[in-house]
Design a protein around this motif. Structure first.
Motif, PDB file in Angstrom:
ATOM      1  N   GLN A 116       0.819  -1.221   0.000  1.00  0.00           N
ATOM      2  CA  GLN A 116       0.000   0.000   0.000  1.00  0.00           C
ATOM      3  C   GLN A 116       0.853   1.273   0.000  1.00  0.00           C
ATOM      4  OE1 GLN A 116      -2.992  -0.293  -0.591  1.00  0.00           O
ATOM      5  NE2 GLN A 116      -4.040  -1.875   0.577  1.00  0.00           N
ATOM      6  N   ILE A 117       1.995   1.229  -0.689  1.00  0.00           N
ATOM      7  CA  ILE A 117       2.905   2.370  -0.636  1.00  0.00           C
ATOM      8  C   ILE A 117       2.304   3.613  -1.296  1.00  0.00           C
ATOM      9  CG2 ILE A 117       4.109   1.808  -2.779  1.00  0.00           C
ATOM     10  CD1 ILE A 117       6.712   2.708  -1.351  1.00  0.00           C
ATOM     11  N   TRP A 118       1.371   3.410  -2.224  1.00  0.00           N
ATOM     12  CA  TRP A 118       0.778   4.558  -2.913  1.00  0.00           C
ATOM     13  C   TRP A 118       0.056   5.494  -1.942  1.00  0.00           C
ATOM     14  CZ3 TRP A 118      -4.380   5.748  -2.792  1.00  0.00           C
ATOM     15  CH2 TRP A 118      -5.258   4.757  -2.330  1.00  0.00           C
ATOM     16  N   ILE A 119      -0.459   4.932  -0.856  1.00  0.00           N
ATOM     17  CA  ILE A 119      -1.137   5.774   0.141  1.00  0.00           C
ATOM     18  C   ILE A 119      -0.179   6.829   0.679  1.00  0.00           C
ATOM     19  CG2 ILE A 119      -2.139   5.764   2.466  1.00  0.00           C
ATOM     20  CD1 ILE A 119      -3.239   2.993   1.879  1.00  0.00           C
ATOM     21  N   TYR A 120       1.056   6.411   0.943  1.00  0.00           N
ATOM     22  CA  TYR A 120       2.029   7.290   1.581  1.00  0.00           C
ATOM     23  C   TYR A 120       2.715   8.230   0.591  1.00  0.00           C
ATOM     24  CZ  TYR A 120       1.188   3.899   5.229  1.00  0.00           C
ATOM     25  OH  TYR A 120       0.578   3.097   6.161  1.00  0.00           O
ATOM     26  N   LEU A 121       2.439   8.043  -0.688  1.00  0.00           N
ATOM     27  CA  LEU A 121       2.933   8.970  -1.706  1.00  0.00           C
ATOM     28  C   LEU A 121       1.874  10.010  -2.064  1.00  0.00           C
ATOM     29  CD1 LEU A 121       4.704   6.460  -4.149  1.00  0.00           C
ATOM     30  CD2 LEU A 121       5.686   7.690  -2.197  1.00  0.00           C
ATOM     31  N   VAL A 122       0.615   9.588  -2.090  1.00  0.00           N
ATOM     32  CA  VAL A 122      -0.470  10.466  -2.546  1.00  0.00           C
ATOM     33  C   VAL A 122      -1.090  11.252  -1.399  1.00  0.00           C
ATOM     34  CG1 VAL A 122      -2.718  10.552  -3.694  1.00  0.00           C
ATOM     35  CG2 VAL A 122      -0.968   8.949  -4.487  1.00  0.00           C
ATOM     36  N   ALA A 123      -1.486  10.570  -0.326  1.00  0.00           N
ATOM     37  CA  ALA A 123      -2.220  11.233   0.756  1.00  0.00           C
ATOM     38  C   ALA A 123      -1.435  12.375   1.407  1.00  0.00           C
ATOM     39  CB  ALA A 123      -2.642  10.202   1.803  1.00  0.00           C
ATOM     40  N   PRO A 124      -0.144  12.200   1.750  1.00  0.00           N
ATOM     41  CA  PRO A 124       0.576  13.330   2.339  1.00  0.00           C
ATOM     42  C   PRO A 124       0.682  14.537   1.410  1.00  0.00           C
ATOM     43  CG  PRO A 124       1.735  11.279   2.781  1.00  0.00           C
ATOM     44  CD  PRO A 124       0.666  10.960   1.780  1.00  0.00           C
ATOM     45  N   THR A 125       0.810  14.288   0.113  1.00  0.00           N
ATOM     46  CA  THR A 125       0.935  15.402  -0.826  1.00  0.00           C
ATOM     47  C   THR A 125      -0.373  16.174  -0.941  1.00  0.00           C
ATOM     48  OG1 THR A 125       2.606  14.160  -2.060  1.00  0.00           O
ATOM     49  CG2 THR A 125       1.581  16.040  -3.173  1.00  0.00           C
ATOM     50  N   VAL A 126      -1.493  15.440  -1.047  1.00  0.00           N
ATOM     51  CA  VAL A 126      -2.798  16.101  -1.115  1.00  0.00           C
ATOM     52  C   VAL A 126      -3.072  16.870   0.183  1.00  0.00           C
ATOM     53  CG1 VAL A 126      -5.294  15.731  -1.316  1.00  0.00           C
ATOM     54  CG2 VAL A 126      -3.711  14.404  -2.735  1.00  0.00           C
ATOM     55  N   GLY A 127      -2.821  16.230   1.318  1.00  0.00           N
ATOM     56  CA  GLY A 127      -3.037  16.887   2.600  1.00  0.00           C
ATOM     57  C   GLY A 127      -2.136  18.094   2.801  1.00  0.00           C
TER      58      GLY A 127
END
Length: 299
Positions: free
Chosen positions: A257-268
């Motif tokens: 689930q590495i995509w979560i930690y690439l996308v979510a922090p950037t959007v937030g």
């Protein structure tokens, strides 16, 4: 007219043209914690001091240091290395020694690492340490886009180097430092998004607003990181930073689930920076804001 000691009136000496009628430096304060930044002119080149002889001009020229991009990248690499090493080592030690660090210890290690890096390298590179922060600052015009690729390259390479250093030191316990969700994908995504929003809201406040106490930026941001990990650590790992996840994932070979930690922090991060930019006070209500240099964590 003034009287002499014998009582005879004497004429006062005429005032010299240009002589001020009040002391030159009455109440002058240049302490960065206390001077009124709003009332003083900003030339963006030197200290904002007024002299009576030349109003609205700088009294003494103290040019800001011109830090080369190479030095910025070097500071960003070292700072990110320290952060990833400290923030990842804590959960690895926790795993190796059966919970010796605890969640509070993990949060404290990450928060302290952020604080000391900001205090030591913030005046050189701005101490971004986080690709999401760099992108958010660039999107909100607090940072030049042209430097974004170099900053992200330094952050990613530092994360990988720190992770392989930890692998060599703590092998085979590196898996404890990898951030993987223990909840559903949707929950992990929104947890990371919200805590990244919190982080960038605080970072934008202390790094870009002249009314914030910039000297306390390291403490404020470190405390926010610690708070976020205490809240999100058991669920998503409390990453808030793509390179906090990417480097350990590469070293351990665990990309769950590495995509979560690439996308979510950037959007937030972009959302947090944008919201603070929208709600912050203007320098002069109703007047155009005086242009000034974006400072990131630089004073």
């Amino acid at each position: 007219m003034a009287e002499s000691e014998t009582g005879t009136p004497t004429a006062s000496a005429p005032a010299t043209p240009g002589t001020p009628g009040a002391p030159l430096f009455t109440g002058l304060r240049v302490d960065s914690l206390s001077y009124d930044r709003k009332s003083m002119p900003r030339c963006n080149k030197c200290l904002p001091l007024d002299s009576w002889a030349s109003p609205n001009q700088c009294f003494t020229d103290f040019p800001r240091p011109d830090v080369s991009l190479t030095r910025k990248i070097g500071a960003e690499f070292v700072g990110t290395f320290i952060l990833i090493f400290g923030a990842t080592a804590a959960p690895i030690v926790n795993q190796k020694y059966n919970g010796a660090e605890t969640l509070i210890g993990n949060a404290a290690c990450a928060g302290l690492a952020v604080m000391i890096v900001i205090l030591s390298t913030g005046h050189i590179s701005g101490a971004h340490l986080n690709p999401s922060l760099t992108i958010a600052f660039a999107a909100l015009r607090h940072f030049p886009w042209v430097q974004v690729p170099a900053y992200i390259a330094a952050q990613v390479s530092a994360s990988i180097c720190a992770s392989f250093a930890l692998k060599g030191i703590f092998h085979p316990f590196l898996s404890g430092g990898v951030t993987v969700p223990s909840v559903s994908t949707a929950q992990a995504f929104f947890i990371e998004l919200v805590i990244s929003f919190n982080l960038l809201f605080v970072v934008t406040a202390v790094a870009t607003d002249t009314r914030a106490v910039g000297e306390l930026a390291g403490i404020a941001v470190g405390a926010t990181v610690m708070l976020n990990i205490l809240v999100a650590g058991p669920s998503s790992g409390g990453s808030m930073n793509p390179v906090r996840t990417l480097g350990p994932a590469i070293a351990a070979g665990n990309y769950k689930q590495i995509w979560i930690y690439l996308v979510a922090p950037t959007v937030g991060a972009i959302a947090g920076a944008a919201v603070y930019t929208a709600v912050k006070l203007k320098d002069d209500e109703g007047n155009a804001e005086t242009p000034r240099q974006r400072r990131s964590f630089r004073r």
